[in-house]
Design a protein around this motif. Structure first.
Motif, mmCIF file in Angstrom:
data_model
loop_
_atom_site.group_PDB
_atom_site.id
_atom_site.type_symbol
_atom_site.label_atom_id
_atom_site.label_comp_id
_atom_site.label_asym_id
_atom_site.label_seq_id
_atom_site.Cartn_x
_atom_site.Cartn_y
_atom_site.Cartn_z
ATOM 1 N N TRP A 282 0.827 -1.205 0.000
ATOM 2 C CA TRP A 282 0.000 0.000 0.000
ATOM 3 C C TRP A 282 0.862 1.256 0.000
ATOM 4 O O TRP A 282 0.501 2.263 -0.618
ATOM 5 N N MET A 283 2.010 1.184 0.691
ATOM 6 C CA MET A 283 2.926 2.323 0.666
ATOM 7 C C MET A 283 3.507 2.507 -0.730
ATOM 8 O O MET A 283 3.644 3.631 -1.215
ATOM 9 N N ALA A 316 -8.403 11.204 -0.325
ATOM 10 C CA ALA A 316 -8.405 10.481 -1.601
ATOM 11 C C ALA A 316 -7.719 9.125 -1.451
ATOM 12 O O ALA A 316 -8.179 8.115 -2.001
ATOM 13 N N ALA A 317 -6.644 9.106 -0.692
ATOM 14 C CA ALA A 317 -5.934 7.847 -0.465
ATOM 15 C C ALA A 317 -6.808 6.871 0.303
ATOM 16 O O ALA A 317 -6.845 5.669 -0.004
ATOM 17 N N GLU A 322 -9.981 0.192 -0.808
ATOM 18 C CA GLU A 322 -10.444 -1.130 -1.241
ATOM 19 C C GLU A 322 -9.810 -1.548 -2.563
ATOM 20 O O GLU A 322 -9.385 -2.700 -2.719
ATOM 21 N N ALA A 323 -9.712 -0.609 -3.492
ATOM 22 C CA ALA A 323 -9.118 -0.932 -4.792
ATOM 23 C C ALA A 323 -7.637 -1.282 -4.633
ATOM 24 O O ALA A 323 -7.130 -2.224 -5.268
ATOM 25 N N VAL A 324 -6.931 -0.542 -3.785
ATOM 26 C CA VAL A 324 -5.508 -0.795 -3.582
ATOM 27 C C VAL A 324 -5.297 -2.120 -2.858
ATOM 28 O O VAL A 324 -4.371 -2.880 -3.182
ATOM 29 N N VAL A 325 -6.151 -2.427 -1.880
ATOM 30 C CA VAL A 325 -6.049 -3.696 -1.166
ATOM 31 C C VAL A 325 -6.164 -4.864 -2.148
ATOM 32 O O VAL A 325 -5.362 -5.811 -2.116
ATOM 33 N N ARG A 329 -3.079 -7.470 -3.089
ATOM 34 C CA ARG A 329 -3.269 -8.893 -2.795
ATOM 35 C C ARG A 329 -3.110 -9.739 -4.050
ATOM 36 O O ARG A 329 -2.563 -10.848 -3.996
ATOM 37 N N GLU A 330 -3.579 -9.245 -5.155
ATOM 38 C CA GLU A 330 -3.433 -9.979 -6.407
ATOM 39 C C GLU A 330 -1.955 -10.135 -6.755
ATOM 40 O O GLU A 330 -1.520 -11.200 -7.221
ATOM 41 N N ARG A 331 -1.189 -9.080 -6.515
ATOM 42 C CA ARG A 331 0.241 -9.136 -6.799
ATOM 43 C C ARG A 331 0.969 -10.077 -5.841
ATOM 44 O O ARG A 331 1.888 -10.792 -6.232
#
Length: 364
Positions: A282-283, A316-317, A322-325, A329-331
């Motif tokens: 996330w960072m 905004a962050a 949810e999209a970033v999580v 996780r996919e990566r």
């Protein structure tokens, strides 16, 4: 307790010994005096054989002299630290290419007090190093406060005008190492209204906090106490923490308490293998500017045993969370260790109520 700080004013790897004049040594002595006096120490600084000095050994001591034979009933940990630093001093001395030198002598008057003086720029050097405790396992207190909904404005105002100022003063005086003062952005009778996270450099510093509690319970002023209904103080260890070092007035904090369902050492392995890689992802995605993982030292009877604090850069962050999580996780599925933990579905912790908070005062 006897402690000392040893620092090299010139790199031991340097093959050229600098020429140091008495005038420069006088400047260095003044710098040492200024740095330590600013910390409230009385001292005596003597510069010996300045033309041959290529390193400076700074010692702040109480109870015994370095290299002396006076009996000193230190704890094992203090004895170990004394031995390690003594070895460092000897190493510095051995790297002086045959140059002999007498160390600076500093007598600090104070009770169980030691300080490492950082002297950047003195004696033709651009940096100095000091031994710092690790952020991991740092001793901290997490204090939560509740008030009646009608008194939330009054509590926040007093935190901003009084508590934040006192925290900054205590940080300057060395009573606390770091602090973070948060306020729940929503009125919620099932949760705290304000939270203070106080980090201490040593167990002695944490022990001395009780002197603050005598006059300002939980760091609050009389006015703040008058509108506070409940206070919960939890001694914790800072197990994992990372920050980008950037401060934003628009930062948003997400505080998540957990009840751990496995032994703490197993939970830490789970955090290192599964949780922390996500935080780092996330960072990397640019939404998170810092995180901390705390564990309660005395979890019995407490509503939580571990707590995560996430610092998002801005609204905004947080909205992109949810999209970033999902993306991270996919990566991480390409990481065999992470995927194995994810697929195991083992119950390691249960998540409690999340709080979204804003900063009242922070010094990280």
């Amino acid at each position: 307790m006897t402690m000392m700080a040893v620092m090299s004013m010139f790199s031991p790897l340097s093959t050229r010994r600098p020429t140091v004049t008495p005038g420069e040594c006088g400047v260095a002595a003044a710098r040492i005096r200024e740095e330590l006096c600013s910390a409230g120490l009385e001292l005596d600084v003597r510069m010996c054989r300045p033309n041959r000095a290529t390193s400076v050994i700074v010692a702040a001591e109480s109870g015994s002299r370095i290299g002396g034979t006076k009996s000193d009933p230190r704890s094992r940990s203090d004895q170990g630290q004394h031995a390690v630093l003594s070895d460092q001093a000897a190493l510095i001395q051995r790297t002086l290419d045959g140059t002999s030198m007498k160390p600076i002598s500093i007598r600090a008057f104070g009770h169980n007090l030691a300080i490492a003086a950082v002297l950047a720029g003195a004696l033709h050097t651009s940096a100095a190093s000091a031994v710092e405790p690790s952020d991991n396992d740092a001793l901290s207190l997490i204090i939560t406060y509740q008030t009646a909904p009608a008194n939330r404005p009054a509590l926040r105002r007093e935190l901003e005008q009084s508590t934040a100022r006192e925290l900054a003063r205590w940080k300057h005086d060395g009573r606390i190492k770091q602090y973070n003062l948060l306020f729940n952005r929503y009125a919620d009778s099932d949760n705290w209204d304000a939270m203070a996270v106080l980090a201490f450099a040593t167990p002695d510093d944490l022990s001395r906090w009780r002197t603050v509690e005598l006059t300002r319970p939980a760091a609050l002023s009389g006015k703040a106490l008058s509108v506070t209904t409940t206070i919960h103080t939890t001694p914790v260890d800072t197990k994992r923490a990372e920050t980008l070092g950037t401060k934003s007035r628009n930062a948003v904090y997400v505080v998540i308490p957990y009840k751990t369902l496995v032994p703490m050492d197993e939970y830490e392995k789970y955090a290192d293998g599964y949780v922390i890689p996500q935080f780092k992802g996330w960072m990397e995605e640019g939404v998170l500017s810092g995180y901390s993982l705390y564990t309660s030292q005395f979890p019995a009877g407490r509503p939580w045993s571990a707590m995560v604090m996430l610092q998002y850069k801005d609204e905004a962050a947080l909205s992109a969370r949810e999209a970033v999580v999902a993306k991270v996780r996919e990566r991480l599925k390409n990481n065999p260790e992470w995927k194995a933990i994810s697929d195991s579905k083992k119950n390691v912790r249960s998540e409690e109520q999340v709080v979204i908070a804003d900063s009242v005062a922070v010094n990280q």
